[in-house]
Design a protein around this motif. Structure first.
Motif, PDB file in Angstrom:
ATOM      1  N   ILE A 182       0.846  -1.205   0.000  1.00 12.01           N
ATOM      2  CA  ILE A 182       0.000   0.000   0.000  1.00 12.01           C
ATOM      3  C   ILE A 182       0.878   1.251   0.000  1.00 12.01           C
ATOM      4  CG2 ILE A 182      -1.596   1.382   1.396  1.00 12.01           C
ATOM      5  CD1 ILE A 182      -2.811  -1.359   2.331  1.00 12.01           C
ATOM      6  N   CYS A 183       1.886   1.261   0.861  1.00  8.27           N
ATOM      7  CA  CYS A 183       2.776   2.432   0.930  1.00  8.27           C
ATOM      8  C   CYS A 183       3.554   2.619  -0.363  1.00  8.27           C
ATOM      9  CB  CYS A 183       3.706   2.319   2.125  1.00  8.27           C
ATOM     10  SG  CYS A 183       2.845   2.499   3.708  1.00  8.27           S
ATOM     11  N   MET A 184       3.953   1.517  -0.977  1.00  3.03           N
ATOM     12  CA  MET A 184       4.651   1.615  -2.262  1.00  3.03           C
ATOM     13  C   MET A 184       3.736   2.215  -3.317  1.00  3.03           C
ATOM     14  SD  MET A 184       7.577   1.127  -3.557  1.00  3.03           S
ATOM     15  CE  MET A 184       8.042   1.599  -5.220  1.00  3.03           C
ATOM     16  N   ARG A 185       2.472   1.811  -3.320  1.00  4.40           N
ATOM     17  CA  ARG A 185       1.519   2.372  -4.281  1.00  4.40           C
ATOM     18  C   ARG A 185       1.360   3.876  -4.064  1.00  4.40           C
ATOM     19  NH1 ARG A 185      -1.895   0.748  -8.583  1.00  4.40           N
ATOM     20  NH2 ARG A 185      -2.603   2.764  -9.318  1.00  4.40           N
ATOM     21  N   LEU A 186       1.257   4.299  -2.801  1.00  5.70           N
ATOM     22  CA  LEU A 186       1.136   5.731  -2.506  1.00  5.70           C
ATOM     23  C   LEU A 186       2.380   6.481  -2.971  1.00  5.70           C
ATOM     24  CD1 LEU A 186      -0.496   5.594   1.038  1.00  5.70           C
ATOM     25  CD2 LEU A 186      -1.596   6.282  -1.105  1.00  5.70           C
ATOM     26  N   LEU A 187       3.539   5.857  -2.818  1.00  7.88           N
ATOM     27  CA  LEU A 187       4.799   6.468  -3.261  1.00  7.88           C
ATOM     28  C   LEU A 187       4.833   6.618  -4.779  1.00  7.88           C
ATOM     29  CD1 LEU A 187       7.604   7.423  -2.224  1.00  7.88           C
ATOM     30  CD2 LEU A 187       8.379   5.073  -2.512  1.00  7.88           C
ATOM     31  N   VAL A 188       4.432   5.571  -5.485  1.00  5.14           N
ATOM     32  CA  VAL A 188       4.435   5.605  -6.953  1.00  5.14           C
ATOM     33  C   VAL A 188       3.408   6.619  -7.466  1.00  5.14           C
ATOM     34  CG1 VAL A 188       3.914   4.262  -9.033  1.00  5.14           C
ATOM     35  CG2 VAL A 188       5.344   3.283  -7.230  1.00  5.14           C
ATOM     36  N   ASP A 189       2.237   6.671  -6.852  1.00  5.86           N
ATOM     37  CA  ASP A 189       1.209   7.614  -7.270  1.00  5.86           C
ATOM     38  C   ASP A 189       1.533   9.041  -6.835  1.00  5.86           C
ATOM     39  OD1 ASP A 189      -0.225   5.566  -8.408  1.00  5.86           O
ATOM     40  OD2 ASP A 189      -1.709   5.443  -6.791  1.00  5.86           O
ATOM     41  N   GLY A 190       2.441   9.188  -5.885  1.00  3.37           N
ATOM     42  CA  GLY A 190       2.817  10.499  -5.364  1.00  3.37           C
ATOM     43  C   GLY A 190       4.089  11.021  -6.008  1.00  3.37           C
ATOM     44  N   PRO A 191       5.144  11.217  -5.221  1.00  2.49           N
ATOM     45  CA  PRO A 191       6.336  11.904  -5.719  1.00  2.49           C
ATOM     46  C   PRO A 191       7.112  11.170  -6.811  1.00  2.49           C
ATOM     47  CG  PRO A 191       6.699  11.097  -3.493  1.00  2.49           C
ATOM     48  CD  PRO A 191       5.255  10.900  -3.799  1.00  2.49           C
ATOM     49  N   MET A 192       6.940   9.872  -6.943  1.00  2.00           N
ATOM     50  CA  MET A 192       7.690   9.161  -7.976  1.00  2.00           C
ATOM     51  C   MET A 192       7.175   9.449  -9.375  1.00  2.00           C
ATOM     52  SD  MET A 192       8.648   5.509  -6.236  1.00  2.00           S
ATOM     53  CE  MET A 192       9.472   4.945  -7.708  1.00  2.00           C
ATOM     54  N   GLN A 193       5.958   9.992  -9.481  1.00  4.38           N
ATOM     55  CA  GLN A 193       5.386  10.284 -10.803  1.00  4.38           C
ATOM     56  C   GLN A 193       6.231  11.271 -11.596  1.00  4.38           C
ATOM     57  OE1 GLN A 193       1.348  11.585 -10.747  1.00  4.38           O
ATOM     58  NE2 GLN A 193       0.563   9.540 -10.393  1.00  4.38           N
ATOM     59  N   ASP A 194       6.842  12.222 -10.890  1.00  3.24           N
ATOM     60  CA  ASP A 194       7.608  13.241 -11.609  1.00  3.24           C
ATOM     61  C   ASP A 194       9.102  13.175 -11.303  1.00  3.24           C
ATOM     62  OD1 ASP A 194       7.692  14.300  -9.051  1.00  3.24           O
ATOM     63  OD2 ASP A 194       7.267  16.351  -9.682  1.00  3.24           O
ATOM     64  N   ARG A 195       9.567  12.020 -10.870  1.00  9.01           N
ATOM     65  CA  ARG A 195      10.982  11.836 -10.572  1.00  9.01           C
ATOM     66  C   ARG A 195      11.619  10.985 -11.653  1.00  9.01           C
ATOM     67  NH1 ARG A 195      12.956  10.410  -4.603  1.00  9.01           N
ATOM     68  NH2 ARG A 195      11.896  12.372  -4.344  1.00  9.01           N
ATOM     69  N   ALA A 196      12.858  11.296 -11.985  1.00  6.47           N
ATOM     70  CA  ALA A 196      13.597  10.538 -13.001  1.00  6.47           C
ATOM     71  C   ALA A 196      14.172   9.266 -12.377  1.00  6.47           C
ATOM     72  CB  ALA A 196      14.691  11.411 -13.608  1.00  6.47           C
ATOM     73  N   GLY A 197      13.288   8.483 -11.785  1.00  2.00           N
ATOM     74  CA  GLY A 197      13.697   7.262 -11.098  1.00  2.00           C
ATOM     75  C   GLY A 197      14.174   6.192 -12.064  1.00  2.00           C
ATOM     76  N   MET A 198      15.136   5.413 -11.578  1.00  2.26           N
ATOM     77  CA  MET A 198      15.711   4.331 -12.380  1.00  2.26           C
ATOM     78  C   MET A 198      15.610   3.000 -11.636  1.00  2.26           C
ATOM     79  SD  MET A 198      19.137   6.401 -13.541  1.00  2.26           S
ATOM     80  CE  MET A 198      19.681   5.229 -14.788  1.00  2.26           C
ATOM     81  N   GLY A 199      14.674   2.920 -10.687  1.00  2.73           N
ATOM     82  CA  GLY A 199      14.555   1.715  -9.880  1.00  2.73           C
ATOM     83  C   GLY A 199      15.230   1.901  -8.541  1.00  2.73           C
ATOM     84  N   ALA A 200      15.412   0.795  -7.846  1.00  2.63           N
ATOM     85  CA  ALA A 200      16.013   0.852  -6.510  1.00  2.63           C
ATOM     86  C   ALA A 200      17.016  -0.280  -6.340  1.00  2.63           C
ATOM     87  CB  ALA A 200      14.937   0.764  -5.435  1.00  2.63           C
ATOM     88  N   ARG A 201      17.954  -0.046  -5.439  1.00  4.87           N
ATOM     89  CA  ARG A 201      18.942  -1.062  -5.094  1.00  4.87           C
ATOM     90  C   ARG A 201      18.453  -1.941  -3.957  1.00  4.87           C
ATOM     91  NH1 ARG A 201      21.287   3.579  -3.921  1.00  4.87           N
ATOM     92  NH2 ARG A 201      22.169   2.731  -2.026  1.00  4.87           N
TER      93      ARG A 201
END
Length: 150
Positions: free
Chosen positions: A62-81
């Motif tokens: 659930i928290c991951m979904r909130l993160l993806v729907d929130g600030p990760m939408q406009d971040r140049a993310g490349m995944g996580a380690r």
């Protein structure tokens, strides 16, 4: 788009709202974590929790979904380690409403690939009473806008 250079240590955000239902607690648990205190109300009453509770993995999802729907939408993310220091602080129960708070703890440019940076962010999942129910440190990779500058 927010790149590595746009992120500062100490940046904080609070966002999201997700209402947890009994039906989804049971559905998630039946598929991924079928322990009785997640799937059976009567059995849960006799558990250490005294009631039906969400799987910790469900809470993390659930928290991951909130993160993806929130600030990760406009971040140049490349995944996580990966994640460090994953903790379940309090059980999540039917009717709880979760939100997320993040704080950037550390950042550094990748030594092996100067086109990306590493951003370590503490995430806390919070219930409607302001109580932290889960926390972890996410080890994100973020693209750099200018790979020749710090």
């Amino acid at each position: 788009m927010r790149y590595y250079e746009d992120i500062e240590i100490g940046d904080t955000e609070e966002f999201g709202e997700y209402h947890v239902t009994k039906a989804e607690i049971v559905e998630f648990a039946e598929q991924y974590d079928p322990q009785p205190f997640h799937t059976d109300e009567a059995a849960a009453e006799d558990s250490a929790f005294g009631q039906l509770v969400a799987s910790g993995w469900h809470t993390a999802s659930i928290c991951m979904r909130l993160l993806v729907d929130g600030p990760m939408q406009d971040r140049a993310g490349m995944g996580a380690r990966g994640v460090d220091e994953l903790r379940w602080h309090q059980p999540v129960t039917p009717g709880d409403t979760l939100s997320v708070r993040t704080e950037v703890l550390e950042k550094r440019v990748s030594e092996s690939d100067p086109t990306r940076g590493y951003v370590d962010t503490k995430l806390e999942g919070i219930n409607q009473n302001g109580e932290v129910v889960i926390s972890w440190i996410g080890l994100e990779m973020v693209a750099r806008r200018n790979s020749g500058a710090e």
